[in-house]
Design a protein around this motif. Structure first.
Motif, PDB file in Angstrom:
ATOM      1  N   GLU A  74       2.963   1.349  -3.318  1.00  0.00           N
ATOM      2  CA  GLU A  74       2.203   0.990  -4.515  1.00  0.00           C
ATOM      3  C   GLU A  74       2.953  -0.065  -5.322  1.00  0.00           C
ATOM      4  O   GLU A  74       3.081   0.000  -6.543  1.00  0.00           O
ATOM      5  CB  GLU A  74       1.899   2.225  -5.358  1.00  0.00           C
ATOM      6  N   ARG A  79      -3.665  -7.197  -6.190  1.00  0.00           N
ATOM      7  CA  ARG A  79      -3.208  -6.690  -4.889  1.00  0.00           C
ATOM      8  C   ARG A  79      -2.883  -7.849  -3.953  1.00  0.00           C
ATOM      9  O   ARG A  79      -1.847  -7.850  -3.298  1.00  0.00           O
ATOM     10  CB  ARG A  79      -4.270  -5.788  -4.270  1.00  0.00           C
ATOM     11  N   GLU A  89      -4.825  -3.857 -12.455  1.00  0.00           N
ATOM     12  CA  GLU A  89      -4.733  -3.571 -11.029  1.00  0.00           C
ATOM     13  C   GLU A  89      -6.121  -3.693 -10.417  1.00  0.00           C
ATOM     14  O   GLU A  89      -7.013  -2.893 -10.696  1.00  0.00           O
ATOM     15  CB  GLU A  89      -4.141  -2.179 -10.801  1.00  0.00           C
ATOM     16  N   ASP A 119       0.817  -1.217   0.000  1.00  0.00           N
ATOM     17  CA  ASP A 119       0.000   0.000   0.000  1.00  0.00           C
ATOM     18  C   ASP A 119       0.854   1.272   0.000  1.00  0.00           C
ATOM     19  O   ASP A 119       0.593   2.194  -0.777  1.00  0.00           O
ATOM     20  CB  ASP A 119      -0.949   0.013   1.193  1.00  0.00           C
ATOM     21  N   ASP A 120       1.879   1.309   0.849  1.00  0.00           N
ATOM     22  CA  ASP A 120       2.697   2.523   0.976  1.00  0.00           C
ATOM     23  C   ASP A 120       3.529   2.813  -0.273  1.00  0.00           C
ATOM     24  O   ASP A 120       3.688   3.963  -0.671  1.00  0.00           O
ATOM     25  CB  ASP A 120       3.625   2.428   2.183  1.00  0.00           C
ATOM     26  N   ASN A 129       3.957  -3.232  -7.334  1.00  0.00           N
ATOM     27  CA  ASN A 129       3.254  -4.060  -8.313  1.00  0.00           C
ATOM     28  C   ASN A 129       4.257  -4.937  -9.052  1.00  0.00           C
ATOM     29  O   ASN A 129       4.929  -4.499  -9.971  1.00  0.00           O
ATOM     30  CB  ASN A 129       2.464  -3.203  -9.298  1.00  0.00           C
TER      31      ASN A 129
END
Length: 111
Positions: free
Chosen positions: A68, A82, A77, A65-66, A70
């Motif tokens: 991002e 996730r 996405e 989350d912090d 990927n």
């Protein structure tokens, strides 16, 4: 340590590396010709999963989350990508913690 006993202990402390939900020890029949045994199972994801320590899952989720993060650039996405990214970071963190000696089969320890 006996496999079934190890799985039972992990089910009490570990969570799914994809979604973070609790795991249950469950007897699984893999096919009608004899593949069967006790496994850890995530009822939320509906998948067999060995799991990770909850603290590691929270770190992985926060990292994704912090930053991002990927890893799966060819995927859309969404919630599935996730969860896959969180699982990938869980694997990396678990590997690193095992290498430095703070993660064992009994869980997280102290240096």
């Amino acid at each position: 340590m006996e496999h079934d006993k190890l799985l039972e202990q992990r089910s009490k402390r570990c969570v799914c590396k994809f979604c973070g939900h609790p795991l249950k020890s469950k007897f699984i029949i893999f096919n009608k010709y004899g593949g069967q045994g006790m496994e850890l199972f995530c009822e939320h994801c509906q998948r067999i999963e060995y799991g990770v320590e909850p603290e590691i899952y929270q770190l992985a989720k926060q990292f994704v989350d912090d930053f991002e993060f990927n890893y799966y650039l060819d995927m859309d996405e969404n919630n599935i990508s996730r969860e896959l990214n969180i699982a990938k970071i869980n694997e990396i963190l678990s590997w690193a913690m095992k290498k430095v000696g703070i993660l064992t089969e009994e869980g997280l320890g102290k240096i």
